[in-house]
Scaffold this motif. Structure first.
Motif, mmCIF file in Angstrom:
data_model
loop_
_atom_site.group_PDB
_atom_site.id
_atom_site.type_symbol
_atom_site.label_atom_id
_atom_site.label_comp_id
_atom_site.label_asym_id
_atom_site.label_seq_id
_atom_site.Cartn_x
_atom_site.Cartn_y
_atom_site.Cartn_z
ATOM 1 N N GLY A 6 15.490 4.365 14.946
ATOM 2 C CA GLY A 6 14.482 4.908 14.044
ATOM 3 C C GLY A 6 13.322 5.603 14.736
ATOM 4 N N ASP A 7 13.309 5.640 16.062
ATOM 5 C CA ASP A 7 12.211 6.291 16.766
ATOM 6 C C ASP A 7 12.275 7.805 16.614
ATOM 7 N N PHE A 8 11.102 8.399 16.552
ATOM 8 C CA PHE A 8 11.019 9.851 16.587
ATOM 9 C C PHE A 8 9.881 10.242 17.500
ATOM 10 N N VAL A 9 9.857 11.488 17.869
ATOM 11 C CA VAL A 9 8.873 11.977 18.815
ATOM 12 C C VAL A 9 8.211 13.226 18.252
ATOM 13 N N LEU A 10 6.915 13.350 18.503
ATOM 14 C CA LEU A 10 6.152 14.554 18.192
ATOM 15 C C LEU A 10 5.577 15.079 19.484
ATOM 16 N N ALA A 11 5.485 16.388 19.603
ATOM 17 C CA ALA A 11 4.933 16.999 20.806
ATOM 18 C C ALA A 11 3.576 17.620 20.488
ATOM 19 N N TRP A 12 2.570 17.201 21.231
ATOM 20 C CA TRP A 12 1.235 17.812 21.157
ATOM 21 C C TRP A 12 1.184 18.790 22.320
ATOM 22 N N VAL A 13 1.459 20.053 22.027
ATOM 23 C CA VAL A 13 1.617 21.074 23.063
ATOM 24 C C VAL A 13 0.329 21.874 23.184
ATOM 25 N N ILE A 14 -0.232 21.864 24.395
ATOM 26 C CA ILE A 14 -1.472 22.585 24.666
ATOM 27 C C ILE A 14 -1.280 23.446 25.915
ATOM 28 N N PRO A 15 -2.139 24.455 26.098
ATOM 29 C CA PRO A 15 -2.028 25.280 27.312
ATOM 30 C C PRO A 15 -2.553 24.538 28.534
ATOM 31 N N LYS A 16 -2.033 24.886 29.711
ATOM 32 C CA LYS A 16 -2.493 24.261 30.955
ATOM 33 C C LYS A 16 -3.921 24.655 31.309
ATOM 34 N N PHE A 19 -9.725 26.569 27.955
ATOM 35 C CA PHE A 19 -10.076 27.588 26.979
ATOM 36 C C PHE A 19 -11.285 27.123 26.192
ATOM 37 N N GLU A 20 -12.032 28.068 25.632
ATOM 38 C CA GLU A 20 -13.262 27.740 24.903
ATOM 39 C C GLU A 20 -13.008 26.817 23.728
ATOM 40 N N SER A 21 -11.947 27.059 22.993
ATOM 41 C CA SER A 21 -11.661 26.218 21.837
ATOM 42 C C SER A 21 -10.342 25.475 22.046
ATOM 43 N N THR A 22 -10.238 24.332 21.393
ATOM 44 C CA THR A 22 -9.014 23.547 21.462
ATOM 45 C C THR A 22 -7.924 24.276 20.689
ATOM 46 N N CYS A 23 -6.747 24.374 21.271
ATOM 47 C CA CYS A 23 -5.628 24.992 20.572
ATOM 48 C C CYS A 23 -4.355 24.212 20.881
ATOM 49 N N TRP A 24 -3.424 24.275 19.952
ATOM 50 C CA TRP A 24 -2.174 23.555 20.076
ATOM 51 C C TRP A 24 -1.096 24.335 19.329
ATOM 52 N N ILE A 25 0.160 23.988 19.590
ATOM 53 C CA ILE A 25 1.286 24.692 18.963
ATOM 54 C C ILE A 25 1.803 23.913 17.755
ATOM 55 N N MET A 26 2.101 24.662 16.699
ATOM 56 C CA MET A 26 2.781 24.108 15.530
ATOM 57 C C MET A 26 3.947 25.020 15.184
ATOM 58 N N VAL A 27 4.906 24.461 14.449
ATOM 59 C CA VAL A 27 6.065 25.222 13.991
ATOM 60 C C VAL A 27 6.101 25.177 12.471
#
Length: 135
Positions: A6-16, A19-27
């Protein structure tokens, strides 16, 4: 750490980079709307490997798993992944037929599958208190 039933995983993807503002990837899933890359872990798959696999399948990006947090989402694991891609305002297509678009976010998008509370919890999480992965 290996998966359990039942485990699942989410990815919090950020640039290396910094940057001035926090940003992340979504699909944008074709049925559910905007969400973080992720899915069920395969049998005996390490959490960080599953997250990296999901990011590759859904976004086409390769990254480095930096940390794992298993207390943010019930029955789920969130993996902090850094990618060597500079954020831009333009989305791109995914090779995954269930994903309509991939893009960088600086704020929560409309048509959000997960509730704002869950995404905000991840956004505000102090990753230095999570299980740090070493290379």
């Amino acid at each position: 750490m290996k998966m359990t039933e039942g485990d699942f995983v989410l990815a919090w993807v950020i640039p290396k980079g910094d940057f001035e503002s926090t940003c992340w990837i979504m699909v944008k899933h074709c049925e559910r709307g905007w969400e973080l890359p992720g899915g069920k872990l395969n049998e005996n798959e390490a959490i960080e490997i599953g997250a990296l696999r999901e990011v590759w399948e859904e976004t086409g990006l390769l990254g480095t798993a930096v940390a794992i947090e298993s207390e943010l989402i019930e029955k789920g694991h969130v993996v902090l992944i850094k990618v060597d891609v500079e954020p831009d305002p333009y989305g791109w297509n995914s090779d995954d037929s269930r994903i309509d678009e991939v893009g960088w976010c600086v704020e929560l998008p409309a048509d959000l599958h997960w509730g704002e509370e869950e995404i905000t919890r991840i956004l505000n999480h102090d990753w230095s208190k999570s299980r740090i992965l070493s290379s």
